[in-house]
Design an enzyme around this catalytic site. Structure first.
Site, PDB file in Angstrom:
ATOM      1  N   ASP A  11       0.860  -1.177   0.000  1.00  0.00           N
ATOM      2  CA  ASP A  11       0.000   0.000   0.000  1.00  0.00           C
ATOM      3  C   ASP A  11       0.901   1.233   0.000  1.00  0.00           C
ATOM      4  O   ASP A  11       1.819   1.344   0.824  1.00  0.00           O
ATOM      5  CB  ASP A  11      -0.896   0.027   1.231  1.00  0.00           C
ATOM      6  CG  ASP A  11      -1.977  -1.036   1.188  1.00  0.00           C
ATOM      7  OD1 ASP A  11      -2.318  -1.492   0.085  1.00  0.00           O
ATOM      8  OD2 ASP A  11      -2.492  -1.406   2.261  1.00  0.00           O
ATOM      9  N   ASP A 130     -13.136  -4.350  -1.503  1.00  0.00           N
ATOM     10  CA  ASP A 130     -13.051  -4.185  -0.057  1.00  0.00           C
ATOM     11  C   ASP A 130     -14.421  -4.492   0.523  1.00  0.00           C
ATOM     12  O   ASP A 130     -15.419  -3.855   0.139  1.00  0.00           O
ATOM     13  CB  ASP A 130     -12.647  -2.752   0.308  1.00  0.00           C
ATOM     14  CG  ASP A 130     -11.256  -2.396  -0.197  1.00  0.00           C
ATOM     15  OD1 ASP A 130     -10.394  -3.291  -0.201  1.00  0.00           O
ATOM     16  OD2 ASP A 130     -11.045  -1.238  -0.596  1.00  0.00           O
TER      17      ASP A 130
END
Length: 258
Positions: A11, A130
């Protein structure tokens, strides 16, 4: 039997690899290009780079970073975050990425999946999802899709969305559990298996990996084709050779480390 893939997720925020717990409390860890190159040398199967703030900040992904990764990494890697249209996909792929991951954009504009699949092939289009547990009505799987880095609930059932995305042309689905993200307590096996059983494309499990045993569980019980890891390697708790050795010992078919 097809080998299972171990994928390291990086990330990226403000040019640095960052990691948090349940999408919060992020700590910066290092340079994404150098970290990716090290994981490549260590024997990772694939890499994923997510610009976690690009969509929320309405800006494009860092193409210079993608080009720099491509110069040092000679395995497949995918890129997500800040993909706004077909031209952004094209730019990322021309910069050296093998796959493009679409998440918020795909939920808000599902046609981008079919457009990307027609232009570049299904194998280049990864649906990033997600999802979080929910008791809200209209969610038969019990999991709800979120966008904008886990900040906005969409009222969409995770399994329904997975099926639709595949019908539109997604060639792979990366399922990230918000509940398990960064906890190092194990993948969300129920969510992973629900989606793996619902679609005919490879499913990547993401969120919660803390030990090699968690990967064994998600490959066996979750029926995942690949497992994303982050914290367990970013913090040096495990090396990629040790993870693959443990998987091989458990009877999970993996590509050997050079």
């Amino acid at each position: 039997m097809l080998t299972k893939r171990v994928i390291v997720c990086l990330d990226v925020r403000n040019g640095k690899v960052t990691k948090g717990v349940k999408f919060a409390g992020n700590v910066d860890l290092g340079d994404p290009v150098e970290m990716g190159a090290q994981y490549y040398r260590d024997g990772v199967d694939e890499l994923v780079f997510y610009d976690i703030m690009a969509s929320a900040e309405k800006r494009p992904i860092d193409i210079a970073m993608v080009r720099a990764v491509a110069r040092k990494v000679f395995i497949p890697f995918s890129v997500g975050g800040g993909i706004r249209n077909l031209e952004d996909m094209r730019e990322v792929l021309l910069a050296g990425a093998e796959k493009v991951s679409v998440n918020s954009l795909a939920v808000q504009n599902p046609d981008i999946i079919s457009q990307g699949a027609r232009a570049f092939g299904k194998q280049c289009i990864v649906l990033g999802m997600d999802a979080k547990r929910s008791d809200a009505p209209g969610l038969p799987s019990g999991y709800e899709v979120y966008v904008q880095g886990g900040r906005k609930a969409m009222g969409i059932d995770a399994v329904d969305w997975a099926r639709r995305a595949v019908s539109l042309g997604a060639g792979e689905i990366c399922v990230n559990s918000i509940d398990a993200d960064g906890t190092k307590s194990g993948y969300e096996l129920k969510l992973t298996r629900l989606i793996a059983d619902a679609v005919e494309v490879p499913v990547i499990a993401s969120g919660g990996a803390g030990t090699p045993a968690h990967l064994v569980d998600v490959f066996r019980e979750g029926r995942a084709d690949a497992g994303l890891v982050a914290s367990m390697v970013h913090y040096g708790t495990y090396s990629l050779p040790s993870i693959k050795s443990a998987l091989a010992t458990a009877g999970i078919p993996v590509r050997s480390v050079p």
